[in-house]
Design an enzyme around this catalytic site. Structure first.
Site, short mmCIF file in Angstrom:
data_model
loop_
_atom_site.label_atom_id
_atom_site.label_comp_id
_atom_site.label_asym_id
_atom_site.label_seq_id
_atom_site.Cartn_x
_atom_site.Cartn_y
_atom_site.Cartn_z
N HIS A 1 0.81 -1.22 0.00
CA HIS A 1 0.00 0.00 0.00
C HIS A 1 0.84 1.28 0.00
O HIS A 1 0.70 2.17 0.84
CB HIS A 1 -1.10 0.01 1.07
N HIS B 1 -4.73 -9.70 14.20
CA HIS B 1 -4.80 -8.48 13.37
C HIS B 1 -5.59 -8.81 12.11
O HIS B 1 -5.27 -9.78 11.42
CB HIS B 1 -3.37 -8.05 13.03
N GLU C 1 -5.92 -7.07 9.29
CA GLU C 1 -5.49 -6.59 7.96
C GLU C 1 -5.26 -7.82 7.07
O GLU C 1 -4.83 -8.88 7.53
CB GLU C 1 -4.24 -5.72 8.04
N ASP D 1 -3.24 -8.98 4.95
CA ASP D 1 -2.01 -9.77 4.80
C ASP D 1 -1.95 -10.87 5.88
O ASP D 1 -1.13 -11.78 5.79
CB ASP D 1 -0.76 -8.89 4.83
N HIS E 1 -1.46 -1.25 14.49
CA HIS E 1 -1.79 0.03 13.89
C HIS E 1 -3.21 0.08 13.36
O HIS E 1 -3.58 1.04 12.66
CB HIS E 1 -0.77 0.35 12.77
N ASP F 1 2.02 -6.90 13.89
CA ASP F 1 2.91 -6.07 13.05
C ASP F 1 4.08 -5.46 13.84
O ASP F 1 5.12 -5.14 13.26
CB ASP F 1 2.11 -4.93 12.41
N TYR G 1 10.27 0.00 8.29
CA TYR G 1 8.92 -0.47 8.64
C TYR G 1 8.28 0.50 9.64
O TYR G 1 7.12 0.91 9.48
CB TYR G 1 9.00 -1.88 9.24
N HIS H 1 5.64 -10.17 10.48
CA HIS H 1 6.48 -10.02 9.29
C HIS H 1 7.94 -10.13 9.71
O HIS H 1 8.33 -9.61 10.77
CB HIS H 1 6.32 -8.63 8.65
#
Ligand code: FEO
Length: 403
Positions: A28, A82, A84, A86, A148, A167, A195, A228
């Site tokens: 993104h 999370h 999101e 991914d 986040h 994250d 990051y 990640h």
């Protein structure tokens, strides 16, 4: 595909069962030059538990790694730290294939997962501070709202002293090395900082509160397993210290000169500002948007004390690449920057004023009115640019911390 990919044991009860994405380059808007990984973790407890899933195209890789330890259908619980995509992109499919007894998420996660996906199964909300017994081991949960996303949550496995940090403490780095201590420190520091700058910077005040909350929680943490990049099992204090430093955003004696140029006039101004900054004792990074990506700029801003930005005027505006990077930086909310705007023009000359206004809206402490040059900067304008650089450098000496 089942059978090719293997899990990696990272603690007594936990296996890494994620996916490695060697080719992703755009996350993104953040350029991920070293690819990424989507980490999921399997807890081999009495209640076999999967922590997070992976990005949708990597579902088979996830299932293959799980199958190297146990039949995926043996999974009892799935916990989403999370939502999101991914990390949750294949959650609905995995729930269908695995038929877990229970699915859990934070209170906000229970809502947001239903807003993302068509999931028939109940998603049980886990309150901040609650615990879940997996039989022989226990998980404790900590909401990390807006770090986040609203749903973000940490899970802590007491018996392994292991924190699943989603994250946080992660980085976009594709590698076969699963542990941070197997990766070059320079790569770790660069990718972790990049990051932080591109994802977490706007939430720095919350990061400081969370670090304080974790420290006061008394949790004994030996391993940090993010969503990640590599897993941290050594020298955890160093990464926690870096997060504290980045979140505090104390200005350093470093200035970023950011510009884009049509016919090199704005570039000449940038170079004169650079020389003035250097003469005044500042460290300088000059970044043309013809040569750098917006996420490189975010990385450099992370420890900068000043941002001086310029553009040629094109059709009554700044050049598009400058509008792009300034929009991006404004969203990242860097704090406590000194700055100024500059730019060349032919007849209307709006670019420097537009940049000045954007910097002002970012609460940059502007040291001068915009500096403008018609067509090609003459000696007087270049001297003004040099003096501007020197002024910023002198002001930086007053406010910056020296490392
Ligand atoms: Fe890696 Fe916020 O998802």
């Amino acid at each position: 595909m089942l059978g090719i990919y293997k899990a990696v044991k990272i603690s007594e009860h936990v296996y890494w069962v994620g996916a490695v994405d060697w080719t992703i380059r755009d996350f993104h808007g953040y350029t991920t030059k070293r690819g990424s990984s989507y980490n999921a973790y399997l807890i081999m407890a009495d209640k076999i538990t999967l922590i997070d899933t992976v990005k949708s195209p990597f579902r088979q890789e996830l299932l293959s790694r799980i199958a190297s330890v146990t039949d995926p259908k043996n999974i009892d619980y799935i916990i989403s730290n999370h939502s999101e995509m991914d990390h949750s992109g294949c959650l609905a499919e995995v729930i269908q294939e695995v038929s877990p007894e229970k699915v859990f998420a934070s209170t906000m996660g229970a809502k947001t997962l239903k807003e993302h996906f068509s999931i028939d199964q109940e998603i049980i909300a886990l309150k901040d501070g609650s615990e879940l017994s997996l039989g022989n081991v226990t998980l404790k949960f900590m909401e990390t709202r807006m770090l986040h996303w609203p749903d973000s949550m940490f899970s802590y496995l007491k018996e392994d002293a292991l924190l699943f940090s989603q994250d946080a403490f992660g980085m976009h780095l594709a590698s076969m090395e699963r542990f941070a201590d197997e990766v070059d420190d320079a790569v770790l520091d660069y990718e972790a900082a990049t990051y932080y700058a591109n994802i977490l910077l706007p939430y720095s005040a919350l990061v400081l509160s969370l670090l304080d909350k974790v420290s006061k929680s008394g949790l004994d943490i030996s391993i940090i397993a993010p969503d990640h990049g590599p897993v941290w099992r050594k020298d955890l204090g160093r990464m926690l210290g870096l997060y504290k430093k980045w979140a505090q955003q104390k200005p350093t004696n470093k200035a970023v000169v950011l510009y884009h140029t049509m016919w090199h006039s704005t570039e000449l101004m940038a170079r004169a500002i650079e020389e003035g900054l250097f003469a005044g004792g500042a460290r300088v990074k000059v970044m043309s948007m013809g040569a750098f990506h917006r996420s490189d700029v975010a990385y450099e801003i992370l420890d900068a004390g000043a941002l001086i930005a310029g553009s040629s005027t094109l059709n009554n505006n700044m050049l598009p690449a400058m509008a792009d990077v300034l929009t991006y930086l404004k969203g990242l909310k860097p704090r406590d920057l000194l700055g100024a705007a500059f730019g060349s023009y032919g007849w209307s000359g709006e670019s420097a004023s537009h940049i000045h206004d954007i910097l002002a809206s970012m609460k940059v402490d502007l040291v001068s009115e915009p500096v403008k040059a018609k067509y090609v900067p003459d000696d007087d304008i270049l001297k003004t640019c040099y003096a501007l650089g020197k002024t910023v450098a002198e002001k930086l000496q007053e406010v910056a911390i020296h490392e």
